[in-house]
Design an enzyme around this catalytic site. Sequence first.
Site, PDB file in Angstrom:
ATOM      1  CE  LYS A  47     -44.405  50.968  -2.444  1.00 23.60           C
ATOM      2  NZ  LYS A  47     -43.497  50.791  -2.983  1.00 23.60           N
ATOM      3  CD  GLU A 104     -47.961  47.557   8.947  1.00 18.31           C
ATOM      4  OE1 GLU A 104     -48.630  47.845   8.317  1.00 18.31           O
ATOM      5  OE2 GLU A 104     -47.554  49.069  10.099  1.00 18.31           O
ATOM      6  CG  ASP A 105     -46.941  44.333   6.353  1.00 18.09           C
ATOM      7  OD1 ASP A 105     -47.064  44.835   8.005  1.00 18.09           O
ATOM      8  OD2 ASP A 105     -45.958  44.989   5.606  1.00 18.09           O
ATOM      9  CG  ASP A 108     -39.566  44.694  13.680  1.00 16.25           C
ATOM     10  OD1 ASP A 108     -39.714  42.873  14.802  1.00 16.25           O
ATOM     11  OD2 ASP A 108     -38.961  44.852  13.150  1.00 16.25           O
ATOM     12  CB  VAL A 158     -41.859  36.938   7.556  1.00 18.08           C
ATOM     13  CG1 VAL A 158     -41.401  35.590   8.506  1.00 18.08           C
ATOM     14  CG2 VAL A 158     -42.239  38.011   7.960  1.00 18.08           C
ATOM     15  CG  ASP A 164     -40.869  44.831   0.587  1.00 23.59           C
ATOM     16  OD1 ASP A 164     -41.662  44.760   1.436  1.00 23.59           O
ATOM     17  OD2 ASP A 164     -39.972  45.845  -0.119  1.00 23.59           O
ATOM     18  NE  ARG A 170     -44.276  45.805  -1.334  1.00 29.14           N
ATOM     19  CZ  ARG A 170     -44.386  46.420  -0.714  1.00 29.14           C
ATOM     20  NH1 ARG A 170     -44.240  45.502   0.584  1.00 29.14           N
ATOM     21  NH2 ARG A 170     -43.693  47.276  -0.526  1.00 29.14           N
TER      22      ARG A 170
HETATM   23  P1  IMP Z   1     -41.542  48.410  12.899  1.00 30.53           P
HETATM   24  O1  IMP Z   1     -41.742  49.665  12.866  1.00 30.53           O
HETATM   25  O2  IMP Z   1     -40.525  47.588  13.712  1.00 30.53           O
HETATM   26  O3  IMP Z   1     -42.681  47.490  14.251  1.00 30.53           O
HETATM   27  O4  IMP Z   1     -41.363  47.695  11.717  1.00 30.53           O
HETATM   28  C1  IMP Z   1     -42.764  47.804  10.985  1.00 30.53           C
HETATM   29  C2  IMP Z   1     -42.886  47.795   9.846  1.00 30.53           C
HETATM   30  O5  IMP Z   1     -41.806  46.988   9.147  1.00 30.53           O
HETATM   31  C3  IMP Z   1     -43.490  46.512   9.148  1.00 30.53           C
HETATM   32  O6  IMP Z   1     -44.794  47.658   8.462  1.00 30.53           O
HETATM   33  C4  IMP Z   1     -43.047  45.852   7.476  1.00 30.53           C
HETATM   34  O7  IMP Z   1     -43.222  46.474   6.825  1.00 30.53           O
HETATM   35  C5  IMP Z   1     -41.464  46.196   8.209  1.00 30.53           C
HETATM   36  N1  IMP Z   1     -41.331  45.096   8.809  1.00 30.53           N
HETATM   37  C6  IMP Z   1     -40.848  44.077  10.516  1.00 30.53           C
HETATM   38  N2  IMP Z   1     -40.683  42.521  10.359  1.00 30.53           N
HETATM   39  C7  IMP Z   1     -40.282  42.377   9.020  1.00 30.53           C
HETATM   40  C8  IMP Z   1     -40.394  40.895   8.265  1.00 30.53           C
HETATM   41  O8  IMP Z   1     -39.963  39.982   8.500  1.00 30.53           O
HETATM   42  N3  IMP Z   1     -40.604  40.786   6.863  1.00 30.53           N
HETATM   43  C9  IMP Z   1     -40.688  42.802   5.821  1.00 30.53           C
HETATM   44  N4  IMP Z   1     -41.018  43.422   6.368  1.00 30.53           N
HETATM   45  C10 IMP Z   1     -40.830  43.449   7.986  1.00 30.53           C
HETATM   46 MG    MG Z   2     -45.829  47.654   6.773  1.00 30.02          MG
END
Ligand code: IMP
Ligand code: MG
Length: 189
Positions: A47, A104-105, A108, A158, A164, A170
Site C-alpha cells: 500500500k 514503489e515507496d 531497502d 521512516v 506506515d 500513511r
Molecule cells: P525490501 O524488500 O527490503 O527492499 O523492503 C521493501 C519494503 O519494506 C518496502 O516496500 C516497505 O514497505 C518496507 N520498508 C522498508 N523500509 C521501510 C521504512 O523505513 N519505513 C517503512 N517501510 C519500510
Molecule cells: Mg512497500
Amino acid sequence: MPPPYQDILDHILIDSERLQRRIAEIGNEISEDYRDAHSLVMIGILKGSTLFLADLMRQIRVPHMIDFLAISSYGSGARASSGVVRILMDLRAPIEGQHVLIVEDIIDSGYTLDYVLRLLSTQQPASLSICTLLDKADRREVEVPIKYVGFQIPNAFVFGYGLDIDEYYRNLPFIGVVKDGVNLTQEHE
Ligand code: IMP
Ligand code: MG
C-alpha cells in the site's frame, strides 16, 4: 489507538514541499522518456506507494494506465525483510507488450523489488523499469536496477507519505524518521 505522530517522530527528513518539487521533476523526466511509448502502465506496489503514485501521475503528461500489485515481505527483525515475499493481490490486466513502470515507496534490502521484477519479466512487457521515491542504498542485499529515484536516504526507519507504522500514519504529508525505541512489527506491505 496509535499515539499522535508527534510522540514517535524524531525529525522530519523530507518535508511536503521538497517531496512535491522532486515528484514534479521525476514526472517531467518520465514524460520525456515515454513520449513515444505507445502504451505505458504504471504499477503501484500497495500500500506504501499510493500517495506517491497519485501525486506522480498528475505530473505525467503522456497517456498511461495504472494497476496495482500487493506484496508482503516478512522480516527476521522489525527493520529488515528476509527475502520471503508473497503476492496478496495480483494485477488486474495483462502487461504483455506494454511499457511497464513499477512505482514503489522505498527500496531497502531489494528483495521485494527483485521478486517483482522477476515475476513481471516472465509476462513479456515491452519494457520494465523501476521508479522509487526513496532508496536506502546502504541496506541493499540484492542488486535491483532503478531508473528513477526520488531521494537517497540514510539507514533509518521512516514513515509518512504512504509509509506506515503498524498501518497508521500513511496520511502524513512528509517523510519522518521514527524515534529510537518505537516498536515496529515484522510484516511490511
Ligand atoms: P525490501 O524488500 O527490503 O527492499 O523492503 C521493501 C519494503 O519494506 C518496502 O516496500 C516497505 O514497505 C518496507 N520498508 C522498508 N523500509 C521501510 C521504512 O523505513 N519505513 C517503512 N517501510 C519500510
Ligand atoms: Mg512497500
